[in-house]
Design a protein around this motif. Sequence first.
Motif, PDB file in Angstrom:
ATOM      1  N   MET A   1       0.850  -1.173   0.000  1.00 32.37           N
ATOM      2  CA  MET A   1       0.000   0.000   0.000  1.00 32.37           C
ATOM      3  C   MET A   1       0.896   1.236   0.000  1.00 32.37           C
ATOM      4  SD  MET A   1      -2.794   1.430   2.785  1.00 32.37           S
ATOM      5  CE  MET A   1      -2.820  -0.121   3.569  1.00 32.37           C
ATOM      6  N   HIS A   2       0.396   2.281  -0.665  1.00 33.43           N
ATOM      7  CA  HIS A   2       1.058   3.573  -0.637  1.00 33.43           C
ATOM      8  C   HIS A   2      -0.037   4.639  -0.608  1.00 33.43           C
ATOM      9  CE1 HIS A   2       0.536   2.527  -4.908  1.00 33.43           C
ATOM     10  NE2 HIS A   2       0.328   3.817  -5.097  1.00 33.43           N
ATOM     11  N   PHE A   3       0.359   5.899  -0.595  1.00 28.84           N
ATOM     12  CA  PHE A   3      -0.595   6.990  -0.426  1.00 28.84           C
ATOM     13  C   PHE A   3      -0.298   8.093  -1.427  1.00 28.84           C
ATOM     14  CE2 PHE A   3       0.472   4.951   3.550  1.00 28.84           C
ATOM     15  CZ  PHE A   3      -0.756   4.481   3.966  1.00 28.84           C
ATOM     16  N   HIS A   4      -1.366   8.669  -1.993  1.00 28.61           N
ATOM     17  CA  HIS A   4      -1.236   9.805  -2.898  1.00 28.61           C
ATOM     18  C   HIS A   4      -1.874  11.019  -2.237  1.00 28.61           C
ATOM     19  CE1 HIS A   4       0.089   7.232  -6.135  1.00 28.61           C
ATOM     20  NE2 HIS A   4      -1.018   6.502  -6.059  1.00 28.61           N
ATOM     21  N   GLY A   5      -1.232  12.164  -2.375  1.00 27.93           N
ATOM     22  CA  GLY A   5      -1.764  13.408  -1.838  1.00 27.93           C
ATOM     23  C   GLY A   5      -2.312  14.295  -2.942  1.00 27.93           C
ATOM     24  N   TYR A   6      -3.415  14.940  -2.649  1.00 30.57           N
ATOM     25  CA  TYR A   6      -4.077  15.849  -3.576  1.00 30.57           C
ATOM     26  C   TYR A   6      -4.511  17.079  -2.795  1.00 30.57           C
ATOM     27  CZ  TYR A   6      -4.645  11.556  -6.328  1.00 30.57           C
ATOM     28  OH  TYR A   6      -4.437  10.390  -7.008  1.00 30.57           O
ATOM     29  N   GLU A   7      -4.723  18.180  -3.498  1.00 30.55           N
ATOM     30  CA  GLU A   7      -5.263  19.354  -2.826  1.00 30.55           C
ATOM     31  C   GLU A   7      -6.005  20.234  -3.815  1.00 30.55           C
ATOM     32  OE1 GLU A   7      -2.224  21.769  -1.019  1.00 30.55           O
ATOM     33  OE2 GLU A   7      -0.942  21.603  -2.766  1.00 30.55           O
ATOM     34  N   TRP A   8      -6.907  21.001  -3.270  1.00 30.56           N
ATOM     35  CA  TRP A   8      -7.627  21.997  -4.053  1.00 30.56           C
ATOM     36  C   TRP A   8      -8.021  23.120  -3.123  1.00 30.56           C
ATOM     37  CZ3 TRP A   8     -12.504  24.250  -4.002  1.00 30.56           C
ATOM     38  CH2 TRP A   8     -12.817  25.027  -5.119  1.00 30.56           C
ATOM     39  N   ALA A   9      -7.800  24.329  -3.555  1.00 32.35           N
ATOM     40  CA  ALA A   9      -8.245  25.516  -2.827  1.00 32.35           C
ATOM     41  C   ALA A   9      -8.820  26.468  -3.858  1.00 32.35           C
ATOM     42  CB  ALA A   9      -7.091  26.157  -2.078  1.00 32.35           C
ATOM     43  N   GLY A  10      -9.932  27.057  -3.525  1.00 36.39           N
ATOM     44  CA  GLY A  10     -10.545  27.989  -4.459  1.00 36.39           C
ATOM     45  C   GLY A  10     -11.901  28.434  -3.978  1.00 36.39           C
ATOM     46  N   ASP A  11     -12.627  29.032  -4.882  1.00 35.06           N
ATOM     47  CA  ASP A  11     -13.966  29.529  -4.602  1.00 35.06           C
ATOM     48  C   ASP A  11     -14.874  28.334  -4.300  1.00 35.06           C
ATOM     49  OD1 ASP A  11     -16.557  30.553  -4.651  1.00 35.06           O
ATOM     50  OD2 ASP A  11     -16.154  31.879  -6.347  1.00 35.06           O
TER      51      ASP A  11
END
Length: 152
Positions: A1-11
């Motif tokens: 198992m491994h992990f992926h990081g994601y992000e979102w910032a906005g309106d």
Amino acid sequence: MHFHGYEWAGDGRLLAREAERRPVEGGGFRLSELPPMMTGWWLLRPALQIRGTWTEPEQATAWLAARYESHTPGGDPWCPTERRRRYAEERLGRGDDLVWSRWVSDSRWSGHYVVACPSRAWPGLRCPVGEVSRPSPVSERQNGREHGPRPR
């Protein structure tokens, strides 16, 4: 198992564009940068949207805490960052996904996501960076099922 990081910032009002957040034909899901409605669906997105990949929960949690702090200086007074980190490491160690998000102003949303790969909830999804991901028998037993729901 491994992990992926994601992000979102906005309106945050853009989050109402649900067709872009669900993997339905013609909805623009694959190319959208809006966060999916379900965390495991991040794995259906292009690998370019991945902000980091880690093999250890502690590494993924360190990234999550740093990104959250950068968008939320001082953290959340209701749940201090160190308490969040301990909880996050435990949950990631079990193969769960994590979301640390919040409104940072009246209209601005900040979301940070760590997705376990392979996904226990979406076992048929492939790793977006090309690894064939299958849940281990241990994670299936911990989850209490062998098959999860599939995206439509």
